[in-house]
Each structure stands twice: as C-alpha cells, then as structure tokens.
Motif scaffolding. Structure first.
Motif, PDB file in Angstrom:
ATOM      1  N   LEU A  33      39.649  42.031  30.342  1.00  0.00           N
ATOM      2  CA  LEU A  33      39.800  41.634  30.949  1.00  0.00           C
ATOM      3  C   LEU A  33      41.598  42.372  31.908  1.00  0.00           C
ATOM      4  CD1 LEU A  33      40.133  38.073  30.963  1.00  0.00           C
ATOM      5  CD2 LEU A  33      38.560  38.636  32.673  1.00  0.00           C
ATOM      6  N   LYS A  34      42.249  43.073  31.170  1.00  0.00           N
ATOM      7  CA  LYS A  34      42.992  44.102  31.559  1.00  0.00           C
ATOM      8  C   LYS A  34      42.616  45.129  32.179  1.00  0.00           C
ATOM      9  CE  LYS A  34      47.054  41.667  29.066  1.00  0.00           C
ATOM     10  NZ  LYS A  34      47.290  42.131  27.997  1.00  0.00           N
ATOM     11  N   TYR A  35      41.241  45.808  31.579  1.00  0.00           N
ATOM     12  CA  TYR A  35      40.901  47.068  31.359  1.00  0.00           C
ATOM     13  C   TYR A  35      40.471  47.108  33.042  1.00  0.00           C
ATOM     14  CZ  TYR A  35      38.296  51.524  30.342  1.00  0.00           C
ATOM     15  OH  TYR A  35      38.102  52.918  30.723  1.00  0.00           O
ATOM     16  N   ALA A  36      40.637  48.389  33.652  1.00  0.00           N
ATOM     17  CA  ALA A  36      40.357  48.434  35.363  1.00  0.00           C
ATOM     18  C   ALA A  36      38.697  48.545  35.159  1.00  0.00           C
ATOM     19  CB  ALA A  36      40.840  49.497  36.222  1.00  0.00           C
ATOM     20  N   TRP A  37      37.736  49.214  34.044  1.00  0.00           N
ATOM     21  CA  TRP A  37      36.525  49.639  34.459  1.00  0.00           C
ATOM     22  C   TRP A  37      35.968  50.170  35.567  1.00  0.00           C
ATOM     23  CZ3 TRP A  37      34.479  48.517  29.781  1.00  0.00           C
ATOM     24  CH2 TRP A  37      35.022  47.378  29.567  1.00  0.00           C
ATOM     25  N   PRO A  38      36.499  51.282  35.521  1.00  0.00           N
ATOM     26  CA  PRO A  38      35.914  52.672  36.165  1.00  0.00           C
ATOM     27  C   PRO A  38      34.914  52.840  35.846  1.00  0.00           C
ATOM     28  CG  PRO A  38      37.431  53.752  34.770  1.00  0.00           C
ATOM     29  CD  PRO A  38      37.444  52.258  34.089  1.00  0.00           C
ATOM     30  N   HIS A  45      27.623  45.563  50.154  1.00  0.00           N
ATOM     31  CA  HIS A  45      29.093  46.349  49.683  1.00  0.00           C
ATOM     32  C   HIS A  45      28.776  45.152  48.037  1.00  0.00           C
ATOM     33  CE1 HIS A  45      30.669  48.452  52.721  1.00  0.00           C
ATOM     34  NE2 HIS A  45      29.641  47.678  53.815  1.00  0.00           N
ATOM     35  N   ILE A  46      28.524  46.422  46.972  1.00  0.00           N
ATOM     36  CA  ILE A  46      28.414  45.945  45.425  1.00  0.00           C
ATOM     37  C   ILE A  46      29.618  45.716  45.712  1.00  0.00           C
ATOM     38  CG2 ILE A  46      27.336  45.608  43.476  1.00  0.00           C
ATOM     39  CD1 ILE A  46      25.799  45.696  45.981  1.00  0.00           C
ATOM     40  N   PRO A  47      30.025  44.471  44.368  1.00  0.00           N
ATOM     41  CA  PRO A  47      31.852  45.174  44.624  1.00  0.00           C
ATOM     42  C   PRO A  47      32.212  45.800  43.232  1.00  0.00           C
ATOM     43  CG  PRO A  47      31.062  42.508  44.146  1.00  0.00           C
ATOM     44  CD  PRO A  47      30.445  43.931  44.864  1.00  0.00           C
ATOM     45  N   PRO A  48      33.477  46.418  42.377  1.00  0.00           N
ATOM     46  CA  PRO A  48      33.240  47.170  41.687  1.00  0.00           C
ATOM     47  C   PRO A  48      33.880  45.990  40.914  1.00  0.00           C
ATOM     48  CG  PRO A  48      35.515  47.927  43.294  1.00  0.00           C
ATOM     49  CD  PRO A  48      33.924  46.747  43.944  1.00  0.00           C
ATOM     50  N   LEU A  49      33.881  46.747  39.382  1.00  0.00           N
ATOM     51  CA  LEU A  49      33.621  45.358  38.288  1.00  0.00           C
ATOM     52  C   LEU A  49      35.011  44.808  38.029  1.00  0.00           C
ATOM     53  CD1 LEU A  49      32.421  42.861  36.086  1.00  0.00           C
ATOM     54  CD2 LEU A  49      32.797  45.221  34.823  1.00  0.00           C
ATOM     55  N   GLU A  79      29.617  34.796  38.293  1.00  0.00           N
ATOM     56  CA  GLU A  79      29.703  34.035  39.421  1.00  0.00           C
ATOM     57  C   GLU A  79      31.108  33.996  40.714  1.00  0.00           C
ATOM     58  OE1 GLU A  79      27.833  31.810  39.831  1.00  0.00           O
ATOM     59  OE2 GLU A  79      26.761  32.179  38.425  1.00  0.00           O
ATOM     60  N   SER A  80      31.513  35.367  40.573  1.00  0.00           N
ATOM     61  CA  SER A  80      32.958  35.229  41.473  1.00  0.00           C
ATOM     62  C   SER A  80      32.787  35.241  42.636  1.00  0.00           C
ATOM     63  CB  SER A  80      33.198  36.370  40.962  1.00  0.00           C
ATOM     64  OG  SER A  80      32.263  37.730  41.201  1.00  0.00           O
ATOM     65  N   PRO A  81      33.490  34.752  43.298  1.00  0.00           N
ATOM     66  CA  PRO A  81      33.280  35.102  44.632  1.00  0.00           C
ATOM     67  C   PRO A  81      32.260  36.341  45.917  1.00  0.00           C
ATOM     68  CG  PRO A  81      35.297  33.753  44.593  1.00  0.00           C
ATOM     69  CD  PRO A  81      34.642  34.456  43.613  1.00  0.00           C
ATOM     70  N   ALA A  82      32.810  36.975  45.395  1.00  0.00           N
ATOM     71  CA  ALA A  82      31.886  38.422  45.581  1.00  0.00           C
ATOM     72  C   ALA A  82      30.896  38.521  45.225  1.00  0.00           C
ATOM     73  CB  ALA A  82      33.219  39.763  44.995  1.00  0.00           C
ATOM     74  N   GLU A 100      36.846  44.146  40.014  1.00  0.00           N
ATOM     75  CA  GLU A 100      37.365  42.547  41.552  1.00  0.00           C
ATOM     76  C   GLU A 100      36.930  41.868  41.393  1.00  0.00           C
ATOM     77  OE1 GLU A 100      36.699  44.553  45.488  1.00  0.00           O
ATOM     78  OE2 GLU A 100      38.480  46.795  44.774  1.00  0.00           O
ATOM     79  N   ARG A 101      35.439  41.047  39.870  1.00  0.00           N
ATOM     80  CA  ARG A 101      34.691  40.345  39.676  1.00  0.00           C
ATOM     81  C   ARG A 101      35.617  39.447  38.430  1.00  0.00           C
ATOM     82  NH1 ARG A 101      28.637  42.797  38.449  1.00  0.00           N
ATOM     83  NH2 ARG A 101      28.711  40.890  37.943  1.00  0.00           N
ATOM     84  N   GLY A 102      36.929  40.018  38.028  1.00  0.00           N
ATOM     85  CA  GLY A 102      37.902  38.963  37.748  1.00  0.00           C
ATOM     86  C   GLY A 102      36.770  38.176  36.114  1.00  0.00           C
ATOM     87  N   GLU A 103      36.973  36.744  36.277  1.00  0.00           N
ATOM     88  CA  GLU A 103      35.886  36.428  34.539  1.00  0.00           C
ATOM     89  C   GLU A 103      34.332  37.106  34.725  1.00  0.00           C
ATOM     90  OE1 GLU A 103      36.660  34.677  32.527  1.00  0.00           O
ATOM     91  OE2 GLU A 103      39.081  34.577  32.915  1.00  0.00           O
TER      92      GLU A 103
END
Length: 455
Positions: free
Chosen positions: A362-367, A320-324, A156-159, A326-329
C-alpha cells in the motif's frame, strides 16, 4: 416527430371508443378497443400495449370510479410498470390525487381537449418505451455479468466504480471512445469490457498495438493488400479494419501514430471505406472505434504531432483509467487475485499476505501500475518458501527520495535480525549449528540472539 405507440382503450361506451379510435388512428402505431374490462389480461398478453386508456366507471355505478381503481389494481398486478391513464366524466381533484397514488400515470377528463389528450398520450408512450429500454439494458448487463468470458475488472475503489458505471452507461452506444491512462493501468481490459457491453458484443474484436508495428507495415496491417502489391505479397490479405467491420476495432497507443498515417486513418473513418494496397476498388467498412493512449493528445496537438481533427473523431467520449496508486485497497484485492492465479499456475498453496506485507504494497507508488503488481506477485509466488507472503518476499524497486531499497519498517535492525534468524532456522530444518553457519555467527551467539528476541 412524436413517437407512436400501441394503445389499448377500455370504455363501456361504444361511441367513446369509436371517437377515440378515429381521433388517434393517425397518431398511433396500433389501437385496440374493448367494452369488456374483464378482457384486460387477454389484451395485455396478446397485444402488449404501451399505454392503457381506462374508463373509471362501468356498470356498478355511474360516478364513484371504484371499478376503475379495481381494474387498475388488476393491471398493475400483471405488469407493475404498466402505463395507465384514467378517463372519467366525473372528475375532481380528490379523485385525481387518489388515481395517481394508486399507480395511474395520468388523468383525463371527458369530454377531452384534442391537443391535451394527444400531448398526454405522447408523453405516456415515451415513458413506456423508456421503461422498456431500461429493462432491456438491465437484462443485457445482467447477462453479460454472468458471462464466463467477460473480462474481469477488479476494484471497488470510488475511482474504479466510476469507470465501471461509465462502461455500463455506454452499453447501448456506438460512439467512438478514447481510453486514457498510464502504462499498465489496464486500458486493453477496459476496451474488451466496452466491447462486451455494447451492441457489438457478439461481433469481431480486432486489436492493433500501434506501439509495436513499424510504420512501413502499418498501412498494410490496417488496410490490407492485394496479391502482388509488394515483393512478399504472395496472396491477398484483408486488413484489420476490414476484419473488424461490423464489430469493434481497438487501436492501442494511438499517440504513436505518425502524421501521414493519421491522415490515412482519418480519411478511412470519414469515408467509411478503405482501399487495400495494390487495389483500385474501395471496400466499405462499418467499425466501432476504441482507442487508447498514455499520451497527452491535446499537448501533442499543440506541438503539431497529432491532428486535431482526428482527435475530435476518436474522442466522442473520453474514459480515464486511474493509476494504481490512487486506488487504495484495490491494491490488496488485485494482489490476492494474482496470488490465486499464480498459486494455480505454479501449484503453490500460499494463503495470503500478512499485515506488514499489505502495508508495504500500500505504501509503494506503483509506477508500473497493475502490470507491475502482477509481475511482483508472480515473482513472490515463485520464490517464496512461506505459506503466507511477507514483506521480504516483495523486492520493490527504489523509489524517488529513497536512498536504498528499504521502507522504514525494513530499516529496523531488530526486525531484520528476527527475520534472518527465522529464515535460517526454517531452511536448516531447526538445526542450530547449520543455522548459525548460514548466519555467519557462532552457535553460542545464535542462542543469545534467540533468547534476546524471544524466538
């Protein structure tokens, strides 16, 4: 060329009806006329006009136009989106404004000017067909949203809302689409949604992972082969493009395609035909192409490793599919989704994640993006002994700039001690001697730590 439509004309003057029918016949698809406004409902149900030309004055009086407003109200009660154009020989600005406010689309004065009348009707027909097309697409979207087989794109993030909105806007197009995004972002899931929300929703969906097919097998996989075309060709086999004809072909990781294979793919797309290996006669194909890649194709074009003409062919629309990261909650929504999935799979009853665990995710960057999150959740569900997941259940890889695999919270010695003691007590079933032995301390030291930490 102006679009033709179906016109219903209602006027108590037969001469007017005759003149309008004669004038409009060459320009419209079908025309129905009547002097009886009481038959409006009948014509709307049986004829289903795109536009209704309605006189404002009938038998009650000659100039007020009230009857027209009454019949307009009846029409809009039957179809609130009906396109109604008023006609009257007694026009004035006040009456025109009132007509528009009441729901009429436009206003024509008698006697009419031919060019103005035609322009008004063409615009009205176009508006009517546009409204019907919007309604059709909305019905299609609603039906597909209720389809149990529809892939679920969680977020449900804006992206992600923008991605979903784009998919819905593309639901009536056959345009080739290029999906861009990092590995693990869910490009294959987006491709399946694009297929569901398309004119080919019920047709074939054929995929090829170009990153996993050896180059020497690509041509036979894509185009097929005839019996005897090579040593192991014991029988004829259609290729993926032939199998997808009439539907959708999804080429995953198209950036891995070699230049010779790019040339053959481009030729097939341009000629809309393929030739099986070992065959002479071409086979006509009609496919909607969706491609995906994590590569920067413009850079590959600049390097000379990807054909620019093929890039033009496959990216009519880029998605374009955003990386995780950048998707917040959305991270938590996805974590809960995977938790529910693996609870069912492994017959667990873990209820959720505590606040510290959520913060850690939420802190992890999820590469590795969504795919990495899915694997982390599966491992946590399998190994956890808790009814709620905690930070220690998620063993995340060390990130760049971290000296060890701990976040700031895990470096707190008091919290580490507390968790270790709680875990030892759980695993020992409350047996203090056994818990002390597991922790490598004396029973007396364990009592002191429990008192110190208020456990």
């Amino acid at each position: 060329m102006e679009e033709k439509g179906k016109i219903l004309i209602i006027d108590d003057n037969e001469d007017v009806l005759f003149a309008l029918n004669l004038l409009l016949e060459p320009y419209m698809e079908k025309i129905k006329v009547t002097t009886q406004p009481t038959r409006i409902k009948h014509f709307m149900e049986t004829f289903q006009p795109d536009v209704i030309l309605l006189d404002m004055n009938f038998c009650r009086d000659a100039i007020s136009g009230q009857e027209g407003f009454d019949y307009l109200e009846e029409i809009l009660s039957i179809d609130p989106k009906a396109i109604v154009i008023f006609m009257t020989a007694y026009s004035d600005t006040e009456k025109a404004v009132r007509a528009i406010k009441a729901g009429a689309t436009d206003f024509i004065s008698k006697p009419w000017e031919k060019e103005k009348l035609l322009a008004t009707l063409f615009s009205a027909v176009k508006l009517s067909k546009s409204r019907k097309e919007v309604d059709r697409l909305q019905e299609q979207v609603t039906a597909l949203r209720n389809d149990a087989s529809l892939p679920e794109l969680i977020g449900e993030s804006p992206a992600m809302r923008q991605v979903k909105d784009t998919i819905f806007r593309l639901s009536d197009t056959d345009a080739n689409i290029l999906i861009l995004g990092e590995n693990g972002t869910g490009k294959d899931l987006v491709a399946r949604m694009l297929k569901h929300f398309s004119p080919h929703a019920t047709e074939a969906f054929v995929t090829i992972d170009l990153g996993s097919i050896p180059e020497q097998l690509f041509e036979s996989e894509l185009f097929g082969y005839e019996k005897g075309a090579f040593t192991d060709a014991h029988k004829s086999k259609p290729g993926r493009m032939e199998m997808a004809s009439g539907g959708t072909l999804f080429l995953d990781e198209i950036g891995n395609l070699s230049l010779p294979m790019q040339a053959k793919l481009l030729t097939a797309l341009e000629k809309r035909q393929i030739v099986r290996l070992g065959a002479v006669e071409p086979v006509h194909i009609d496919v909607r192409l969706i491609c995906a890649t994590n590569a920067q194709l413009p850079d590959k074009v600049h390097e000379g490793s990807f054909r620019q003409d093929l890039l033009y062919r496959i990216n009519t629309i880029e998605l374009h599919i955003p990386p995780l990261r950048e998707r917040g909650e959305d991270i938590i929504l996805l974590a809960q989704h995977f938790l529910d999935t693996y609870n069912r799979k492994y017959h667990k009853s873990i209820t959720g994640l505590n606040r510290e665990a959520r913060n850690k995710l939420l802190k992890y960057a999820w590469p590795g993006n969504v795919r990495e999150l899915q694997h982390i959740l599966e491992r946590a569900v399998i190994l956890s002994e808790n009814h709620i997941l905690r930070p220690e259940d998620f063993l995340l890889p060390k990130q760049k700039g971290q000296a060890r695999d701990f976040d700031d919270e895990e470096l707190n010695l008091e919290k580490l001690e507390r968790r270790a003691i709680e875990r030892a007590l759980r695993q020992s079933g409350g047996n203090y001697s056994l818990a002390a032995e597991m922790l490598g301390i004396t029973r007396f030291a364990l009592y002191r730590k429990i008192d110190k930490l208020n456990l």
